[in-house]
Design a protein around this motif. Structure first.
Motif, PDB file in Angstrom:
ATOM      1  N   THR A 224      45.958  49.634  54.784  1.00  0.00           N
ATOM      2  CA  THR A 224      45.811  49.691  53.335  1.00  0.00           C
ATOM      3  C   THR A 224      46.315  48.396  52.722  1.00  0.00           C
ATOM      4  N   PRO A 225      45.511  47.702  51.918  1.00  0.00           N
ATOM      5  CA  PRO A 225      46.022  46.493  51.248  1.00  0.00           C
ATOM      6  C   PRO A 225      47.116  46.869  50.260  1.00  0.00           C
ATOM      7  N   PRO A 226      48.105  46.005  50.044  1.00  0.00           N
ATOM      8  CA  PRO A 226      49.206  46.345  49.131  1.00  0.00           C
ATOM      9  C   PRO A 226      48.725  46.691  47.722  1.00  0.00           C
ATOM     10  N   TRP A 227      47.709  46.004  47.259  1.00  0.00           N
ATOM     11  CA  TRP A 227      47.126  46.308  45.953  1.00  0.00           C
ATOM     12  C   TRP A 227      45.657  45.923  45.996  1.00  0.00           C
ATOM     13  N   THR A 228      44.888  46.461  45.069  1.00  0.00           N
ATOM     14  CA  THR A 228      43.499  46.037  44.887  1.00  0.00           C
ATOM     15  C   THR A 228      43.322  45.590  43.448  1.00  0.00           C
ATOM     16  N   LEU A 229      42.504  44.589  43.254  1.00  0.00           N
ATOM     17  CA  LEU A 229      42.230  44.044  41.932  1.00  0.00           C
ATOM     18  C   LEU A 229      40.734  44.156  41.655  1.00  0.00           C
ATOM     19  N   THR A 230      40.395  44.869  40.609  1.00  0.00           N
ATOM     20  CA  THR A 230      39.007  45.020  40.189  1.00  0.00           C
ATOM     21  C   THR A 230      38.826  44.270  38.878  1.00  0.00           C
ATOM     22  N   PRO A 231      38.117  43.136  38.881  1.00  0.00           N
ATOM     23  CA  PRO A 231      37.966  42.357  37.638  1.00  0.00           C
ATOM     24  C   PRO A 231      37.199  43.143  36.580  1.00  0.00           C
ATOM     25  N   SER A 232      37.527  42.888  35.333  1.00  0.00           N
ATOM     26  CA  SER A 232      36.790  43.506  34.231  1.00  0.00           C
ATOM     27  C   SER A 232      35.357  42.992  34.227  1.00  0.00           C
ATOM     28  N   PRO A 233      34.411  43.840  33.863  1.00  0.00           N
ATOM     29  CA  PRO A 233      33.003  43.396  33.892  1.00  0.00           C
ATOM     30  C   PRO A 233      32.672  42.341  32.846  1.00  0.00           C
ATOM     31  N   GLU A 234      33.437  42.304  31.764  1.00  0.00           N
ATOM     32  CA  GLU A 234      33.148  41.364  30.684  1.00  0.00           C
ATOM     33  C   GLU A 234      34.317  40.395  30.513  1.00  0.00           C
ATOM     34  N   PRO A 235      34.032  39.133  30.167  1.00  0.00           N
ATOM     35  CA  PRO A 235      35.131  38.195  29.879  1.00  0.00           C
ATOM     36  C   PRO A 235      35.830  38.583  28.584  1.00  0.00           C
ATOM     37  N   GLY A 236      36.958  37.962  28.359  1.00  0.00           N
ATOM     38  CA  GLY A 236      37.714  38.267  27.152  1.00  0.00           C
ATOM     39  C   GLY A 236      39.182  37.947  27.294  1.00  0.00           C
ATOM     40  N   GLY A 237      39.582  37.490  28.473  1.00  0.00           N
ATOM     41  CA  GLY A 237      40.974  37.147  28.678  1.00  0.00           C
ATOM     42  C   GLY A 237      41.242  35.707  28.305  1.00  0.00           C
ATOM     43  N   THR A 238      42.504  35.373  28.272  1.00  0.00           N
ATOM     44  CA  THR A 238      42.881  33.994  27.972  1.00  0.00           C
ATOM     45  C   THR A 238      42.696  33.114  29.199  1.00  0.00           C
ATOM     46  N   THR A 239      42.235  31.907  28.994  1.00  0.00           N
ATOM     47  CA  THR A 239      42.127  30.950  30.094  1.00  0.00           C
ATOM     48  C   THR A 239      43.190  29.882  29.991  1.00  0.00           C
ATOM     49  N   SER A 240      44.074  30.022  29.018  1.00  0.00           N
ATOM     50  CA  SER A 240      45.186  29.088  28.905  1.00  0.00           C
ATOM     51  C   SER A 240      46.431  29.746  29.439  1.00  0.00           C
ATOM     52  N   GLY A 241      47.515  29.015  29.444  1.00  0.00           N
ATOM     53  CA  GLY A 241      48.754  29.574  29.947  1.00  0.00           C
ATOM     54  C   GLY A 241      49.481  30.415  28.926  1.00  0.00           C
ATOM     55  N   ARG A 242      49.025  30.436  27.679  1.00  0.00           N
ATOM     56  CA  ARG A 242      49.731  31.193  26.658  1.00  0.00           C
ATOM     57  C   ARG A 242      48.972  32.467  26.316  1.00  0.00           C
TER      58      ARG A 242
ATOM     59  N   GLY B  62      40.154  40.002  32.416  1.00  0.00           N
ATOM     60  CA  GLY B  62      41.256  40.850  32.814  1.00  0.00           C
ATOM     61  C   GLY B  62      40.869  41.635  34.057  1.00  0.00           C
ATOM     62  N   GLY B  63      41.590  42.671  34.345  1.00  0.00           N
ATOM     63  CA  GLY B  63      41.257  43.442  35.523  1.00  0.00           C
ATOM     64  C   GLY B  63      42.172  44.638  35.693  1.00  0.00           C
ATOM     65  N   ARG B  64      41.814  45.458  36.657  1.00  0.00           N
ATOM     66  CA  ARG B  64      42.583  46.656  36.985  1.00  0.00           C
ATOM     67  C   ARG B  64      43.258  46.456  38.331  1.00  0.00           C
ATOM     68  N   VAL B  65      44.571  46.709  38.374  1.00  0.00           N
ATOM     69  CA  VAL B  65      45.351  46.612  39.600  1.00  0.00           C
ATOM     70  C   VAL B  65      45.749  48.017  40.028  1.00  0.00           C
ATOM     71  N   ASP B  66      45.405  48.375  41.247  1.00  0.00           N
ATOM     72  CA  ASP B  66      45.804  49.669  41.804  1.00  0.00           C
ATOM     73  C   ASP B  66      46.719  49.434  42.988  1.00  0.00           C
ATOM     74  N   SER B  67      47.892  50.041  42.941  1.00  0.00           N
ATOM     75  CA  SER B  67      48.821  49.987  44.064  1.00  0.00           C
ATOM     76  C   SER B  67      49.434  51.366  44.215  1.00  0.00           C
ATOM     77  N   SER B  68      50.180  51.565  45.281  1.00  0.00           N
ATOM     78  CA  SER B  68      50.757  52.881  45.529  1.00  0.00           C
ATOM     79  C   SER B  68      51.987  52.768  46.409  1.00  0.00           C
ATOM     80  N   LEU B  69      52.763  53.828  46.437  1.00  0.00           N
ATOM     81  CA  LEU B  69      53.868  53.901  47.389  1.00  0.00           C
ATOM     82  C   LEU B  69      53.334  53.803  48.812  1.00  0.00           C
ATOM     83  N   TYR B  70      52.207  54.444  49.047  1.00  0.00           N
ATOM     84  CA  TYR B  70      51.614  54.455  50.383  1.00  0.00           C
ATOM     85  C   TYR B  70      51.186  53.055  50.810  1.00  0.00           C
ATOM     86  N   SER B  71      50.567  52.311  49.893  1.00  0.00           N
ATOM     87  CA  SER B  71      50.133  50.952  50.243  1.00  0.00           C
ATOM     88  C   SER B  71      51.337  50.040  50.445  1.00  0.00           C
TER      89      SER B  71
END
Length: 585
Positions: free
Chosen positions: A246-264, A464-473
């Motif tokens: 099991t990977p420690p976490w999975t990252l599913t990117p959001s289907p649409e852009p909208g996040g910041t591309t700068s550091g702030r 952005g995106g969705r991060v899924d993790s668990s005690l099991y992972s």
């Protein structure tokens, strides 16, 4: 688990920690991580000579807490502190990149296995130092001799010999489960308090009548009873290896852009520096117990602004003794420094309030039960409209490993099913979960690492995106597959304490025997008997002169807060708490 070889130039002072860090950074999948130097050593800022995982576990209190249930210090037979340190190093690298994107000059991060161990013990350390008379901080013993040699009353054993873990989260279900099995009501009541508090105390002394009750019933009947009463039972796996990769976490990117591309962030905030690489980032956290609050705690230590959402009246855990000031020391250990707002999720007004909070946030994280977010209308898809670039993190118990309706996902059930319960015990003990909350802590750290990976991805992609993790992972991240020899790995008892043997003493017991004024061929029993004749302070110079490395075992977490050698890693006020475990430069 197959670990990646550390990248070229990576340090090897703590080799397991270095492999974990390299593995986790490879999962981040960002070539920029190679531009940040990282270092992991054993002792960090402590002025304590530490040479390996065993020495860290001994000196920093892991052996003490893990061994409480048995009445004497005991090592975890896995490189747990090193695993935590590896994740911390990867977090530091990701945080440095986020700071660099905002203009900070950060090129190097340093952490240590000792600081990782102290962070893993944060709740126990806070409880032990909130009240100088705290009874949980000594060496409790079921037998009254301090000579316990194995797990306490948990897990249970059925009539057909199945070792199993039981989880019940409320008193009514606990009563119903045991009454259905025919246990005496008075014994059931006496057992509830110890069972309920085992997460906090790392001990579990149940009335013998309860163990006797399940020994008369088959495991199939016990499982059926649990299903009817709302309890959860899982057999303890004999194989220390995880049943699935099991990977420690999975990252599913959001289907649409909208996040910041700068550091702030969108809302601006404080400038980022080497001391606060996540300054200006806002995290909204709705979580209870350890896993979710630990994730938010780590992000706050890195400089993020964390807003904690609690139910009306506040989190009930705030009132759990021991109290430091006006709040539970254990609760404060993971939640101090977070802003707090009280919201009733069950009302439409409350759900709107959450969306308003999220609209100004970079991260929303929770560890709710499966399906709760969807029922509330607060799942990732629901909140994306409020904040298109949101990083949404769910820290669960099982993820999708046990299907859509898994058993309750708590630390000890996860240890039992993941094989970690078998891995943490030496070869001559049956598998049993540690009553130290291993996966709760590591699960929180893995969640935070997934969040950092998602924030880096948002810099690159604007999504952005969705991060899924668990005690099991998280449990699967701990390297294992072997079990240490029991005789040389256990601490050696002296007249007034314990000594953890270094690598040479474990591999060459003849040298240890000679240092103790015994013949080179002396056996384990003779060595143990001789060691008990003198106090620890007498043996240390003799063993050092003979070139035999040993580490005195911490038997009181409160002593760490008074020890000047630990001062650079601890803040001491109403209770002691570990300082941020990273140094950035």
């Amino acid at each position: 688990m197959t670990l990646c070889v550390p990248r070229a130039g990576a340090p090897a002072t703590a080799p397991v920690a270095a492999r974990i860090a390299a593995h986790v950074l490879d999962l981040v999948d960002d070539p920029a991580t190679a531009t940040v130097g990282w270092d992991i050593d054993w002792q960090g800022p402590l002025s304590v000579p530490l040479v390996d995982e065993g020495a860290v576990q001994a000196a920093c209190g892991i052996m003490h807490v893990h061994g409480r249930a048995a009445g004497r210090p005991a090592p975890l037979a896995v490189d747990y502190a090193s695993t935590v340190a590896g994740v911390l190093a990867a977090q530091g690298v990701c945080a440095a990149l986020l700071a660099r994107a905002a203009g900070a000059d950060v090129t190097q991060v340093r952490t240590s296995v000792s600081q990782a161990a102290l962070l893993a013990l944060a709740q126990y350390l806070a409880a032990a130092t909130a009240d100088g008379d705290n009874p949980e901080d000594g060496l409790p013993s079921r037998t009254g001799t301090g000579q316990g040699s194995g797990p306490a009353d948990c897990p249970f054993v059925s009539a057909d010999g199945v070792r199993f873990e039981l989880e019940v989260l409320d008193a009514d279900r606990w009563l119903d489960f045991w009454q259905r099995l025919g246990a005496d009501r008075a014994e059931i009541g006496r057992g509830w308090r110890s069972f309920q508090q085992r997460f906090a105390t790392a001990t579990c002394s149940l009335p013998p009548a309860l163990s006797a009750t399940v020994r008369r019933v088959s495991f199939a009947a016990i499982r059926a009873t649990a299903d009817r009463s709302g309890a959860a039972v899982l057999s303890v796996r004999e194989d220390p290896l995880p049943p699935t990769v099991t990977p420690p976490w999975t990252l599913t990117p959001s289907p649409e852009p909208g996040g910041t591309t700068s550091g702030r962030t969108r809302t601006g905030g404080a400038p980022r520096t080497a001391g606060a690489p996540l300054a200006g980032l806002r995290v909204v956290e709705s979580a209870r117990r350890v896993q979710g609050p630990m994730a938010g705690h780590v992000l706050r230590l890195l400089g993020a602004d964390v807003v904690r959402v609690e139910p009306p009246g506040g989190d009930p855990m705030r009132g759990i003794p021991p109290i430091a000031g006006t709040c539970s020391a254990r609760f404060s250990a993971l939640n101090a420094g977070k802003a707090v707002t009280e919201i009733d999720f069950t009302s439409a007004t409350g759900r709107r309030a959450v969306r308003e909070l999220v609209s100004e946030a970079d991260v929303f994280l929770h560890n709710w039960a499966p399906g709760k977010a969807a029922r509330l209308g607060l799942d990732a898809e629901d909140l994306r409209s409020a904040r298109p670039g949101l990083v949404y993190a769910w820290a669960s118990g099982w993820g999708d490993a046990l299907g859509p309706i898994p058993p309750v996902g708590t630390d000890y059930l996860v240890q039992a099913h993941s094989g970690l319960a078998a891995a943490v015990r030496p070869a001559d003990e049956p598998p049993a979960p540690s009553l130290m909350t291993l996966t709760d802590v590591l699960g929180g750290l893995v969640c935070a690492q997934g969040v950092l990976a998602a924030l880096l991805a948002r810099l690159r992609t604007g999504r952005g995106g969705r991060v899924d993790s668990s005690l099991y992972s998280a449990a699967a991240l701990v390297p294992r597959g072997w079990r240490r020899p029991a005789a040389t790995d256990r601490p050696l008892r002296t007249r007034d304490g314990y000594l953890s043997l270094g690598p040479q003493a474990r591999e060459r017991p003849d040298r240890l025997a000679r240092a103790l004024d015994l013949g080179a061929g002396a056996g384990v029993d003779a060595i143990a008997s001789r060691a008990r004749t003198r106090p620890t302070a007498d043996w240390l110079p003799r063993l050092a002169a003979a070139g035999v490395a040993v580490t005195p075992v911490c038997t009181s977490l409160a002593d760490l807060a008074r020890d000047p050698r630990f001062a650079p890693a601890l803040a001491v006020g109403e209770y002691a708490t570990p300082l941020a475990p990273w140094e950035f430069s």
